[in-house]
Scaffold this motif. Structure first.
Motif, PDB file in Angstrom:
ATOM      1  N   MET A  84      38.088  53.147  -3.105  1.00  0.00           N
ATOM      2  CA  MET A  84      37.777  52.729  -1.666  1.00  0.00           C
ATOM      3  C   MET A  84      37.602  51.431  -0.627  1.00  0.00           C
ATOM      4  SD  MET A  84      34.028  54.070  -2.932  1.00  0.00           S
ATOM      5  CE  MET A  84      32.067  52.707  -3.306  1.00  0.00           C
ATOM      6  N   ILE A  85      37.182  52.694   0.230  1.00  0.00           N
ATOM      7  CA  ILE A  85      36.981  50.881   1.197  1.00  0.00           C
ATOM      8  C   ILE A  85      35.866  51.072   1.447  1.00  0.00           C
ATOM      9  CG2 ILE A  85      38.469  49.915   4.044  1.00  0.00           C
ATOM     10  CD1 ILE A  85      39.698  50.360   1.160  1.00  0.00           C
ATOM     11  N   THR A  86      35.296  50.305   1.960  1.00  0.00           N
ATOM     12  CA  THR A  86      33.896  50.506   2.613  1.00  0.00           C
ATOM     13  C   THR A  86      33.918  49.459   3.622  1.00  0.00           C
ATOM     14  OG1 THR A  86      32.212  48.335   1.359  1.00  0.00           O
ATOM     15  CG2 THR A  86      32.750  50.577  -0.215  1.00  0.00           C
ATOM     16  N   LYS A  87      32.137  49.318   4.297  1.00  0.00           N
ATOM     17  CA  LYS A  87      32.558  48.459   5.782  1.00  0.00           C
ATOM     18  C   LYS A  87      32.136  47.486   4.945  1.00  0.00           C
ATOM     19  CE  LYS A  87      29.917  52.839   7.692  1.00  0.00           C
ATOM     20  NZ  LYS A  87      28.140  53.051   8.287  1.00  0.00           N
ATOM     21  N   GLN A  88      31.348  47.112   4.224  1.00  0.00           N
ATOM     22  CA  GLN A  88      31.763  45.551   3.788  1.00  0.00           C
ATOM     23  C   GLN A  88      33.225  45.602   3.435  1.00  0.00           C
ATOM     24  OE1 GLN A  88      29.095  44.878   1.027  1.00  0.00           O
ATOM     25  NE2 GLN A  88      29.083  42.813   1.363  1.00  0.00           N
ATOM     26  N   HIS A 112      32.667  58.663  11.378  1.00  0.00           N
ATOM     27  CA  HIS A 112      31.277  58.052  11.386  1.00  0.00           C
ATOM     28  C   HIS A 112      31.683  58.085   9.528  1.00  0.00           C
ATOM     29  CE1 HIS A 112      30.417  58.146  14.859  1.00  0.00           C
ATOM     30  NE2 HIS A 112      30.547  60.184  14.912  1.00  0.00           N
ATOM     31  N   ILE A 113      32.202  57.065   9.368  1.00  0.00           N
ATOM     32  CA  ILE A 113      33.041  57.724   7.587  1.00  0.00           C
ATOM     33  C   ILE A 113      31.908  56.106   7.167  1.00  0.00           C
ATOM     34  CG2 ILE A 113      34.988  57.155   6.063  1.00  0.00           C
ATOM     35  CD1 ILE A 113      36.408  58.715   7.870  1.00  0.00           C
ATOM     36  N   THR A 114      31.108  55.702   5.612  1.00  0.00           N
ATOM     37  CA  THR A 114      30.945  55.461   5.340  1.00  0.00           C
ATOM     38  C   THR A 114      31.453  54.557   4.317  1.00  0.00           C
ATOM     39  OG1 THR A 114      28.738  56.008   5.105  1.00  0.00           O
ATOM     40  CG2 THR A 114      28.926  54.873   3.549  1.00  0.00           C
ATOM     41  N   ILE A 115      32.212  55.400   4.023  1.00  0.00           N
ATOM     42  CA  ILE A 115      33.385  55.270   2.633  1.00  0.00           C
ATOM     43  C   ILE A 115      34.248  55.844   2.639  1.00  0.00           C
ATOM     44  CG2 ILE A 115      31.785  54.502   0.596  1.00  0.00           C
ATOM     45  CD1 ILE A 115      32.487  57.234  -0.529  1.00  0.00           C
ATOM     46  N   LEU A 116      35.727  55.198   2.730  1.00  0.00           N
ATOM     47  CA  LEU A 116      36.888  55.850   2.971  1.00  0.00           C
ATOM     48  C   LEU A 116      37.532  55.810   1.720  1.00  0.00           C
ATOM     49  CD1 LEU A 116      38.440  57.937   5.242  1.00  0.00           C
ATOM     50  CD2 LEU A 116      39.164  54.732   5.693  1.00  0.00           C
ATOM     51  N   PRO A 117      38.090  56.701   0.550  1.00  0.00           N
ATOM     52  CA  PRO A 117      39.024  57.263  -0.408  1.00  0.00           C
ATOM     53  C   PRO A 117      40.214  56.060  -0.589  1.00  0.00           C
ATOM     54  CG  PRO A 117      37.767  58.898  -0.243  1.00  0.00           C
ATOM     55  CD  PRO A 117      37.417  57.976   0.558  1.00  0.00           C
ATOM     56  N   VAL A 123      33.157  63.761  -1.186  1.00  0.00           N
ATOM     57  CA  VAL A 123      32.615  62.271  -1.203  1.00  0.00           C
ATOM     58  C   VAL A 123      30.540  62.201  -0.764  1.00  0.00           C
ATOM     59  CG1 VAL A 123      34.265  60.748  -0.172  1.00  0.00           C
ATOM     60  CG2 VAL A 123      33.012  61.950   1.184  1.00  0.00           C
ATOM     61  N   VAL A 124      30.015  61.622  -1.613  1.00  0.00           N
ATOM     62  CA  VAL A 124      28.340  61.710  -1.195  1.00  0.00           C
ATOM     63  C   VAL A 124      28.146  60.515  -1.086  1.00  0.00           C
ATOM     64  CG1 VAL A 124      28.099  61.524  -3.961  1.00  0.00           C
ATOM     65  CG2 VAL A 124      26.475  62.689  -2.687  1.00  0.00           C
ATOM     66  N   THR A 125      27.390  60.075  -0.089  1.00  0.00           N
ATOM     67  CA  THR A 125      27.056  58.226   0.314  1.00  0.00           C
ATOM     68  C   THR A 125      25.420  58.778  -0.016  1.00  0.00           C
ATOM     69  OG1 THR A 125      26.768  59.609   2.826  1.00  0.00           O
ATOM     70  CG2 THR A 125      28.618  58.530   1.818  1.00  0.00           C
ATOM     71  N   THR A 126      24.918  57.145   0.815  1.00  0.00           N
ATOM     72  CA  THR A 126      23.501  56.892   0.674  1.00  0.00           C
ATOM     73  C   THR A 126      22.673  57.539   1.958  1.00  0.00           C
ATOM     74  OG1 THR A 126      24.118  54.663   2.091  1.00  0.00           O
ATOM     75  CG2 THR A 126      23.181  54.291  -0.425  1.00  0.00           C
ATOM     76  N   MET A 127      22.741  58.105   2.434  1.00  0.00           N
ATOM     77  CA  MET A 127      22.839  58.833   3.854  1.00  0.00           C
ATOM     78  C   MET A 127      22.763  59.946   3.789  1.00  0.00           C
ATOM     79  SD  MET A 127      21.351  58.842   6.514  1.00  0.00           S
ATOM     80  CE  MET A 127      22.181  57.092   7.596  1.00  0.00           C
ATOM     81  N   MET A 174      46.852  43.632   6.960  1.00  0.00           N
ATOM     82  CA  MET A 174      46.781  44.197   5.974  1.00  0.00           C
ATOM     83  C   MET A 174      45.965  45.705   5.620  1.00  0.00           C
ATOM     84  SD  MET A 174      42.945  42.113   4.314  1.00  0.00           S
ATOM     85  CE  MET A 174      43.686  40.187   4.704  1.00  0.00           C
ATOM     86  N   GLN A 175      46.586  46.052   4.586  1.00  0.00           N
ATOM     87  CA  GLN A 175      46.829  46.808   3.586  1.00  0.00           C
ATOM     88  C   GLN A 175      45.382  47.203   3.204  1.00  0.00           C
ATOM     89  OE1 GLN A 175      51.097  46.949   1.630  1.00  0.00           O
ATOM     90  NE2 GLN A 175      51.799  48.086   3.619  1.00  0.00           N
ATOM     91  N   ALA A 176      45.413  48.494   2.647  1.00  0.00           N
ATOM     92  CA  ALA A 176      44.298  48.533   2.134  1.00  0.00           C
ATOM     93  C   ALA A 176      44.394  48.843   0.560  1.00  0.00           C
ATOM     94  CB  ALA A 176      44.638  50.235   2.579  1.00  0.00           C
ATOM     95  N   ARG A 177      45.493  48.350   0.000  1.00  0.00           N
ATOM     96  CA  ARG A 177      45.503  47.839  -1.252  1.00  0.00           C
ATOM     97  C   ARG A 177      44.843  46.175  -1.617  1.00  0.00           C
ATOM     98  NH1 ARG A 177      50.635  48.847  -0.528  1.00  0.00           N
ATOM     99  NH2 ARG A 177      51.006  50.443  -2.585  1.00  0.00           N
ATOM    100  N   GLU A 178      45.043  45.764  -0.126  1.00  0.00           N
ATOM    101  CA  GLU A 178      44.989  44.529  -0.485  1.00  0.00           C
ATOM    102  C   GLU A 178      43.342  44.458  -0.380  1.00  0.00           C
ATOM    103  OE1 GLU A 178      47.215  41.765   1.856  1.00  0.00           O
ATOM    104  OE2 GLU A 178      48.220  43.527   2.796  1.00  0.00           O
ATOM    105  N   PHE A 179      42.483  45.211  -0.086  1.00  0.00           N
ATOM    106  CA  PHE A 179      41.205  44.640   0.497  1.00  0.00           C
ATOM    107  C   PHE A 179      39.934  45.472  -0.882  1.00  0.00           C
ATOM    108  CE2 PHE A 179      41.860  46.426   4.557  1.00  0.00           C
ATOM    109  CZ  PHE A 179      41.362  47.457   4.425  1.00  0.00           C
ATOM    110  N   MET A 180      40.354  47.284  -0.718  1.00  0.00           N
ATOM    111  CA  MET A 180      39.654  48.098  -1.479  1.00  0.00           C
ATOM    112  C   MET A 180      39.205  47.571  -3.175  1.00  0.00           C
ATOM    113  SD  MET A 180      42.981  50.888  -3.165  1.00  0.00           S
ATOM    114  CE  MET A 180      43.912  50.281  -5.192  1.00  0.00           C
ATOM    115  N   VAL A 181      38.097  48.163  -2.204  1.00  0.00           N
ATOM    116  CA  VAL A 181      37.050  47.890  -4.367  1.00  0.00           C
ATOM    117  C   VAL A 181      37.498  49.067  -4.840  1.00  0.00           C
ATOM    118  CG1 VAL A 181      35.714  46.263  -2.391  1.00  0.00           C
ATOM    119  CG2 VAL A 181      34.893  49.238  -3.082  1.00  0.00           C
ATOM    120  N   GLU A 182      36.591  49.002  -6.389  1.00  0.00           N
ATOM    121  CA  GLU A 182      36.657  49.798  -7.209  1.00  0.00           C
ATOM    122  C   GLU A 182      35.864  51.286  -7.101  1.00  0.00           C
ATOM    123  OE1 GLU A 182      35.321  50.472 -12.107  1.00  0.00           O
ATOM    124  OE2 GLU A 182      36.227  48.503 -11.293  1.00  0.00           O
ATOM    125  N   ALA A 183      35.954  52.267  -6.926  1.00  0.00           N
ATOM    126  CA  ALA A 183      36.110  52.919  -6.540  1.00  0.00           C
ATOM    127  C   ALA A 183      34.591  53.440  -7.758  1.00  0.00           C
ATOM    128  CB  ALA A 183      36.905  54.446  -6.254  1.00  0.00           C
TER     129      ALA A 183
END
Length: 147
Positions: free
Chosen positions: A134-138, A119-124, A45-49, A1-10
């Motif tokens: 962006m790709i999130t863990k979820q 140790h990445i939370t989000i991946l643009p 990138v900026v995260t909740t952490m 599966m490729q990123a374009r298939e499951f990325m979410v809106e950034a």
């Protein structure tokens, strides 16, 4: 599966946005992070952490004293960097610059490997210098386990 298939809106924020506004946005959107864009270019990138980091105790540097000499056991810039991040009021002070990114055709196993090893939370997801999503863990978990 490729990123374009499951990325979410950034979620896109500008570096001069206040930390309070960032926290409100992330909470409202239920997101773990956002892409920081300036003049149309991804700069971090900026995260909740990063927000949680602001609440941590300050780590005071360790020193070794021998006779009349004091030798720092850690790089002197580490304390300054930590204090700047804790005291930051703008996204620019909290963000991680020079983010790791993937392209839209990057496979889910490559993405998982990057997220774990770095140790990445989000991946643009970027193509031609433009943030596509962006790709999130979820999002990754849903893609992998809903096959």
């Amino acid at each position: 599966m490729q990123a374009r298939e499951f990325m979410v809106e950034a979620l896109i924020v500008v570096p001069d946005r206040s930390v309070r506004e960032l926290a409100e946005l992330l909470l409202r959107e239920g997101s773990d992070g956002a892409c920081v864009v300036e003049n149309g270019k991804l700069i971090g990138v900026v995260t909740t952490m990063d927000l949680v980091f602001q609440e941590k105790k300050v780590h005071l540097p360790s020193f070794l004293s021998i006779m009349d000499f004091t030798i720092p056991l850690e790089p002197p810039d580490r304390l300054r960097s930590e204090l700047d991040k804790i005291a930051g009021t703008k996204v620019r002070a909290l963000m991680s610059g020079d983010p790791i990114t993937v392209g839209p055709e990057t496979s889910s196993d490559e993405i998982a490997t990057k997220m774990v090893e770095e140790h990445i939370t989000i991946l643009p997801v970027v193509e031609g210098g433009r943030v596509l999503g962006m790709i999130t863990k979820q999002a990754l978990l849903q893609a992998v386990f809903k096959r």
